[in-house]
Write a protein that holds these residues in place. Structure first.
Motif, mmCIF file in Angstrom:
data_model
loop_
_atom_site.group_PDB
_atom_site.id
_atom_site.type_symbol
_atom_site.label_atom_id
_atom_site.label_comp_id
_atom_site.label_asym_id
_atom_site.label_seq_id
_atom_site.Cartn_x
_atom_site.Cartn_y
_atom_site.Cartn_z
ATOM 1 N N ILE A 16 17.373 39.139 52.927
ATOM 2 C CA ILE A 16 17.331 38.764 54.339
ATOM 3 C C ILE A 16 18.642 38.070 54.669
ATOM 4 N N ARG A 57 17.720 36.387 59.264
ATOM 5 C CA ARG A 57 16.951 35.179 59.027
ATOM 6 C C ARG A 57 16.803 34.376 60.317
ATOM 7 N N LYS A 94 10.660 34.380 58.382
ATOM 8 C CA LYS A 94 10.080 35.069 57.225
ATOM 9 C C LYS A 94 8.898 35.913 57.659
ATOM 10 N N SER A 142 10.684 40.510 55.467
ATOM 11 C CA SER A 142 9.846 39.445 54.909
ATOM 12 C C SER A 142 9.532 39.787 53.462
ATOM 13 N N ASN A 143 9.028 38.808 52.744
ATOM 14 C CA ASN A 143 8.706 38.977 51.326
ATOM 15 C C ASN A 143 7.388 38.293 50.996
ATOM 16 N N TRP A 186 4.638 39.567 53.567
ATOM 17 C CA TRP A 186 5.016 40.977 53.625
ATOM 18 C C TRP A 186 3.856 41.873 53.189
#
Length: 504
Positions: free
Chosen positions: A111, A116, A121, A127-128, A132
């Motif tokens: 990101i 960002r 997020k 996103s993670n 995500w």
């Protein structure tokens, strides 16, 4: 006396300590040497202080430079974009192994600062972690529920094709830029799934929303924004960045207006689209008092934005490449139209026709391969320390799976740099799948809307080629239509105009 002689023969305390220290140093050096050998990093060009390898890159087309560097450094190498280490993966086998066999290790999204700022997020693309996973799972489930890859979507696409033909007909065979009408048509497909309805091409709020999103995609891959992501302080001086942020703000205000309108007429027992489903889930979580729910306003806005932008640009851009290639290679257009006329005739093409149109299907696949619209993929980042193909890559390292090196891998494609539909045909002229066909990426981050995009491309392309002959404007040669493209976050065709002439 014997005791004295024993003491004289025994090493002094200082000597003993020195020996122990020497052994310890030798052990540490040995361990370090072994560790370095086991943790061998990928090779790459020597970086300069602060700027890294930026001076050796063509910043307007970094993917071309990466491809060239791989000839010297192999399929896994590292470069420094400013002070930041980036590992580039090259070629079908390497990228497939990383994204599929090491899906967890290479599955997180990098990101960049510009994303960002605008995404936090949240959402699906940038996103993670659990956020995500939850948003992607929900998006996939709902896209399927609302017709992605099913007959419901087919009917929406076929209806939209009629509106697009009406736009093409307004030009009466004269040259025009296909960008806006094609993008509006494709955008209406994802809009009908997300919002539950399509928009008129004359609706200024809709057209401005599409145009702003496309402008941001072009700017987002520009050299100035790339440098801003490497050196964030440059953002203070970049007008480009301010324009991007202003476009995002305006689009979110428009999306919020659409979402609020749906909220006012929401029926928990009759979901009209993705937004309704999200709002219903959000309400249910609030009523049950669920803490730390991912179904909140920011995730709704970002998920809708991700679907809208990705669902418009990738398919619209590929379709425009396809129409341009038909004008550039009229002999291939001849074969496509002969097959459509012979198999379908004058009726509306449907998805089931795909298996009866092997040459047309091969042309669509070859368009996706050569158009190469996401040449560098969206960057990944390692979720943990990983040793991959003998190289140690530290957790948090930016990873570029160079998709252009898959779609143009000389070991996988007979004519990697040419438009050659025969890549997807066997000796009998039947369509064949190719493992190295990877325009939607692979692994955990493979495109959420792949099945919808495939359906759209087939129906739009086949229906338009059935009705129109696409040519260059009078006095313009097909040779003047270049295949280099314009670089943004996606690779668009260079500016051009086409004539869409109704076939008798």
């Amino acid at each position: 006396m014997a005791i004295v002689e024993s003491l004289l023969q025994f090493p002094s305390t200082g000597t003993l300590l020195g020996a122990l220290l020497l052994l310890l140093v030798l052990y540490l050096l040995s361990s370090q040497s072994k560790s370095q050998k086991e943790r061998k990093e990928p090779p790459g060009p020597k970086p300069l202080p602060l700027v890294g390898n930026l001076l050796t890159l063509d910043l307007t087309r970094p993917f071309d430079t990466f491809f060239e560097l791989s000839k010297n450094y192999g399929n896994i190498f590292q470069v420094f974009l400013g002070p930041k280490k980036t590992v580039v993966l090259v070629g079908y086998k390497t990228i497939k192994e990383a994204l599929v066999n090491y899906a967890e290790e290479f599955g997180d999204r990098e990101i960049a600062p510009s994303f960002r700022i605008t995404n936090g997020k949240n959402g699906i693309i940038f996103s993670n972690g659990e956020n995500w996973k939850e948003m992607r799972r929900f998006a996939l489930s709902n896209l399927r529920d609302f017709g992605m890859g099913k007959r419901g979507s087919e009917e929406k696409i076929i209806e939209e094709i009629q509106y697009l033909k009406g736009e093409f007909d307004k030009f009466e065979g004269k040259a025009f830029d296909t960008t806006q009408p094609v993008n509006y048509a494709v955008s209406n497909i994802i809009s009908s799934i997300v919002y539950g309805s399509r928009f008129k091409y004359t609706d200024p709020e809709f057209t401005q929303m599409v145009d702003r999103a496309n402008e941001n995609l072009r700017a987002g891959g520009s050299t100035s924004v790339m440098l801003c992501n490497i050196f964030p302080w440059l953002g203070l001086f970049l007008k480009n960045k301010k324009n991007v942020l202003n476009n995002i703000l305006q689009n979110r205000q428009q999306m919020m207006k659409l979402i609020n309108a749906l909220q006012e007429t929401l029926n928990p027992h009759d979901s009209r689209g993705f937004v309704d489903s999200f709002l219903i889930r959000k309400q249910n979580d609030e009523k049950s008092g669920k803490k730390d729910s991912y179904f909140h306003q920011d995730n709704l806005m970002l998920s809708v934005s991700n679907l809208f932008v990705a669902g418009t640009d990738t398919t619209g851009t590929t379709l425009r490449w396809g129409l341009m290639l038909m004008a550039k290679y009229p002999h291939i257009q001849d074969r496509v139209q002969e097959e459509i006329d012979r198999v379908i005739g004058g009726r509306q093409p449907v998805v089931e026709d795909r298996k009866k149109l092997p040459y047309t299907d091969a042309v669509i696949h070859e368009t996706q391969r050569l158009a190469n619209i996401v040449p560098m993929n969206l960057p990944h980042v390692t979720s943990c320390d990983v040793t991959f193909n003998g190289y140690f890559i530290k957790k948090g390292t930016t990873i570029v799976p160079l998709l252009t090196s898959v779609l143009k891998d000389p070991s996988e494609w007979e004519k990697p740099n040419s438009f050659y539909p025969e890549h997807f045909l066997d000796e009998k002229g039947q369509f064949v799948k190719r493992d190295a066909f990877m325009p939607f990426s692979a692994g955990r981050r493979v495109c959420v809307g792949e099945s919808l995009a495939r359906m759209e491309l087939f129906l739009f392309f086949t229906s338009l080629l059935q009705c129109y002959r696409f040519t260059t404007p009078p006095g313009v040669s097909g040779d003047e239509l270049d295949l280099k493209g314009v670089v943004g976050l996606t690779l668009n065709p260079s500016p051009h105009k086409l004539c869409a002439i109704r076939r008798s």
